[in-house]
Design an enzyme around this catalytic site. Structure first.
Site, PDB file in Angstrom:
ATOM      1  N   GLU A   1      -5.360   3.447   6.159  1.00  0.00           N
ATOM      2  CA  GLU A   1      -4.953   3.268   4.762  1.00  0.00           C
ATOM      3  C   GLU A   1      -5.521   4.446   3.950  1.00  0.00           C
ATOM      4  OE1 GLU A   1      -5.698  -0.690   2.734  1.00  0.00           O
ATOM      5  OE2 GLU A   1      -6.843   0.595   1.410  1.00  0.00           O
TER       6      GLU A   1
ATOM      7  N   SER B   1     -10.961  -1.251   3.048  1.00  0.00           N
ATOM      8  CA  SER B   1     -10.222  -1.345   4.324  1.00  0.00           C
ATOM      9  C   SER B   1      -9.887   0.053   4.809  1.00  0.00           C
ATOM     10  CB  SER B   1      -8.902  -2.088   4.124  1.00  0.00           C
ATOM     11  OG  SER B   1      -9.131  -3.379   3.661  1.00  0.00           O
TER      12      SER B   1
ATOM     13  N   ARG C   1       0.844  -1.215   0.000  1.00  0.00           N
ATOM     14  CA  ARG C   1       0.000   0.000   0.000  1.00  0.00           C
ATOM     15  C   ARG C   1       0.873   1.257   0.000  1.00  0.00           C
ATOM     16  NH1 ARG C   1      -3.028  -3.707  -0.677  1.00  0.00           N
ATOM     17  NH2 ARG C   1      -5.163  -3.932   0.135  1.00  0.00           N
TER      18      ARG C   1
HETATM   19  N1  EPU Z   1     -10.699 -11.216   9.794  1.00  0.00           N
HETATM   20  C1  EPU Z   1     -11.411 -11.338  10.963  1.00  0.00           C
HETATM   21  N2  EPU Z   1     -12.464 -10.508  11.160  1.00  0.00           N
HETATM   22  C2  EPU Z   1     -12.857  -9.599  10.244  1.00  0.00           C
HETATM   23  C3  EPU Z   1     -12.112  -9.461   9.039  1.00  0.00           C
HETATM   24  C4  EPU Z   1     -11.022 -10.287   8.837  1.00  0.00           C
HETATM   25  O1  EPU Z   1     -11.117 -12.167  11.822  1.00  0.00           O
HETATM   26  O2  EPU Z   1     -13.852  -8.922  10.479  1.00  0.00           O
HETATM   27  C5  EPU Z   1      -9.601 -12.162   9.547  1.00  0.00           C
HETATM   28  C6  EPU Z   1     -10.020 -13.165   8.466  1.00  0.00           C
HETATM   29  O3  EPU Z   1     -10.670 -14.257   9.005  1.00  0.00           O
HETATM   30  C7  EPU Z   1      -8.692 -13.561   7.872  1.00  0.00           C
HETATM   31  C8  EPU Z   1      -7.868 -12.284   7.989  1.00  0.00           C
HETATM   32  O4  EPU Z   1      -8.503 -11.479   8.981  1.00  0.00           O
HETATM   33  O5  EPU Z   1      -8.077 -14.553   8.632  1.00  0.00           O
HETATM   34  C9  EPU Z   1      -7.745 -11.549   6.693  1.00  0.00           C
HETATM   35  O6  EPU Z   1      -9.020 -11.159   6.204  1.00  0.00           O
HETATM   36  P1  EPU Z   1      -9.291 -10.872   4.644  1.00  0.00           P
HETATM   37  O7  EPU Z   1      -8.857 -12.018   3.798  1.00  0.00           O
HETATM   38  O8  EPU Z   1     -10.701 -10.398   4.515  1.00  0.00           O
HETATM   39  O9  EPU Z   1      -8.275  -9.716   4.269  1.00  0.00           O
HETATM   40  P2  EPU Z   1      -7.828  -8.376   5.021  1.00  0.00           P
HETATM   41  O10 EPU Z   1      -6.424  -8.535   5.472  1.00  0.00           O
HETATM   42  O11 EPU Z   1      -8.851  -7.985   6.039  1.00  0.00           O
HETATM   43  C10 EPU Z   1      -6.789  -7.364   2.836  1.00  0.00           C
HETATM   44  C11 EPU Z   1      -6.822  -6.060   2.107  1.00  0.00           C
HETATM   45  C12 EPU Z   1      -8.100  -5.956   1.279  1.00  0.00           C
HETATM   46  C13 EPU Z   1      -8.136  -7.109   0.296  1.00  0.00           C
HETATM   47  C14 EPU Z   1      -8.080  -8.435   1.077  1.00  0.00           C
HETATM   48  C15 EPU Z   1      -7.977  -9.638   0.179  1.00  0.00           C
HETATM   49  C16 EPU Z   1      -5.545  -4.515   3.465  1.00  0.00           C
HETATM   50  C17 EPU Z   1      -5.586  -3.361   4.418  1.00  0.00           C
HETATM   51  N3  EPU Z   1      -6.729  -4.962   3.052  1.00  0.00           N
HETATM   52  O12 EPU Z   1      -7.867  -7.341   3.781  1.00  0.00           O
HETATM   53  O13 EPU Z   1      -8.026  -4.751   0.537  1.00  0.00           O
HETATM   54  O14 EPU Z   1      -9.304  -7.098  -0.515  1.00  0.00           O
HETATM   55  O15 EPU Z   1      -6.898  -8.439   1.925  1.00  0.00           O
HETATM   56  O16 EPU Z   1      -6.690  -9.704  -0.371  1.00  0.00           O
HETATM   57  O17 EPU Z   1      -4.452  -4.977   3.114  1.00  0.00           O
HETATM   58  C18 EPU Z   1      -8.600  -2.458   0.632  1.00  0.00           C
HETATM   59  O18 EPU Z   1      -7.383  -2.241   0.673  1.00  0.00           O
HETATM   60  O19 EPU Z   1      -9.460  -1.534   0.642  1.00  0.00           O
HETATM   61  C19 EPU Z   1      -9.061  -3.836   0.607  1.00  0.00           C
HETATM   62  C20 EPU Z   1     -10.355  -4.156   0.654  1.00  0.00           C
END
Ligand code: EPU
Length: 339
Positions: free
Chosen positions: A334, A238, A164
């Protein structure tokens, strides 16, 4: 170039915040950037350069000039048996561009389906999802530098991409505007990336073999299942970044919270899931007035209707303090805060 005075920015930010721009100029052609550069109310008085408004929290009205990137166009600049180079104007919709490449069967952008925003903003924060970042396919970009008064080309290496992060968030922040981006896409499917857990599971669940089209379909299905549509519920994806911590810090955290999701990085740090921390801190789906962290994805700050920028920011700070208190981890936004 179209000029407006005291214009509402509500249609131009995905939180739907009704902040006003003292002066708003719509740059509808790439050539209007040069004219804007020379205009007495132009870039020298600019306080905001607006793209799709999908990564923006407007905390106040915006004084001075706000310039909106609205020029469009797309062209193949080179093609071989293995690759195609596609040059896309900054004002094109990101998702429509991805869908176009997917329809052609060109690989590279399919994991980044359904991300809101415009093409020119994608390199600024090096958008990423489901194991892929825009840096992976970006060949070069054209950049109009305000101090130089002309456009020049930057290679991907010169953009200094990180998680990012890029040159445009650091030393070149506010220095100019991205005019277009050239992607190097592949005509072969052996380079498809399907290792991201949630993507693998969704392909399996939908009974789809990995292909450019199927990966795009699976990503769209996952995103629609947990990320709110900004046209329905104001949000900017996010709100916070996943924090990168030292291995020692994660060891201590994991001894108390063994379930914490961890993502080791090449530089030795370990990213932990901010969404998990926010959920454990009790904020997932909790509504405070018109704002809250989304019920399906705790990392997404939501405007349930009529919330102001300061209200949204106050909630983000509440969540930030609560996570810091409970886990000793500081979450960094972010999203760009304006005003
Ligand atoms: N999780 C939770 N609770 C929640 C949300 C997530 O426990 O409410 C846990 C999930 O179970 C999982 C982990 O956190 O084990 C990761 O969750 P997820 O795969 O949804 O990804 P993220 O890390 O929350 C990132 C990006 C997203 C992108 C997804 C998929 C960042 C800040 N965000 O989210 O990007 O779509 O991975 O690759 O890096 C964005 O930047 O706006 C965005 C949506």
């Amino acid at each position: 170039m179209i000029w407006e005075e005291h214009a509402s920015l509500a249609p131009y930010n995905t939180f739907g915040i009704d902040a006003k721009a003292e002066r708003l100029v719509h740059l509808t052609h790439e050539s209007s950037v040069q004219a804007y550069y020379q205009h007495p109310n132009g870039y020298a008085k600019q306080t905001l350069l607006l793209s799709g408004g999908s990564n923006l929290l407007l905390c106040n009205d915006v004084p001075g000039t706000t310039a909106r990137i609205a020029w469009k166009g797309m062209a193949i600049t080179e093609e071989t048996d293995d690759h195609v180079w596609l040059k896309v104007s900054a004002g094109e919709s990101w998702h429509e561009t991805v869908l176009y490449t997917v329809q052609q069967g060109w690989g590279g952008l399919q994991n980044l389906s359904l991300i809101p925003g415009l093409v020119g903003a994608a390199p600024v924060q090096n958008i990423g999802a489901y194991g892929v970042e825009v840096a992976d396919t970006l060949e070069s970009l054209s950049y109009f530098h305000w101090e130089k008064g002309e456009a020049h080309t930057l290679t991907a290496a010169e953009c200094a991409f990180g998680y990012r992060d890029s040159l445009f968030k650091r030393s070149w922040k506010g220095k100019g505007v991205i005019l277009s981006v050239t992607f190097k896409l592949t005509k072969h499917s052996h380079v498809l990336k399907t290792t991201y857990g949630a993507l693998q599971e969704e392909l399996h669940r939908m009974d789809l073999a990995p292909s450019v089209q199927n990966i795009s379909d699976a990503v769209i299905a996952i995103r629609q299942s947990k990320l709110p549509d900004p046209k329905v519920l104001g949000n900017s994806g996010s709100f916070f970044k996943n924090p990168a911590l030292s291995a020692a810090q994660v060891k201590t955290l994991a001894s108390k919270h063994p379930a914490i999701p961890q993502y080791p990085q090449p530089d030795g740090t370990i990213k932990v899931a901010a969404g998990w921390l926010i959920e454990q801190a009790g904020w997932k789906g909790e509504r405070v007035g018109n704002v809250g962290m989304h019920a399906q994805q705790a990392l997404v700050l939501v405007n349930y209707g009529g919330a102001s920028g300061p209200e949204l920011w106050a909630h983000a700070q509440r969540v930030q303090s609560s996570v810091a208190e409970q886990f000793g981890v500081r979450l960094e936004p972010e999203v760009n805060l304006i005003g």
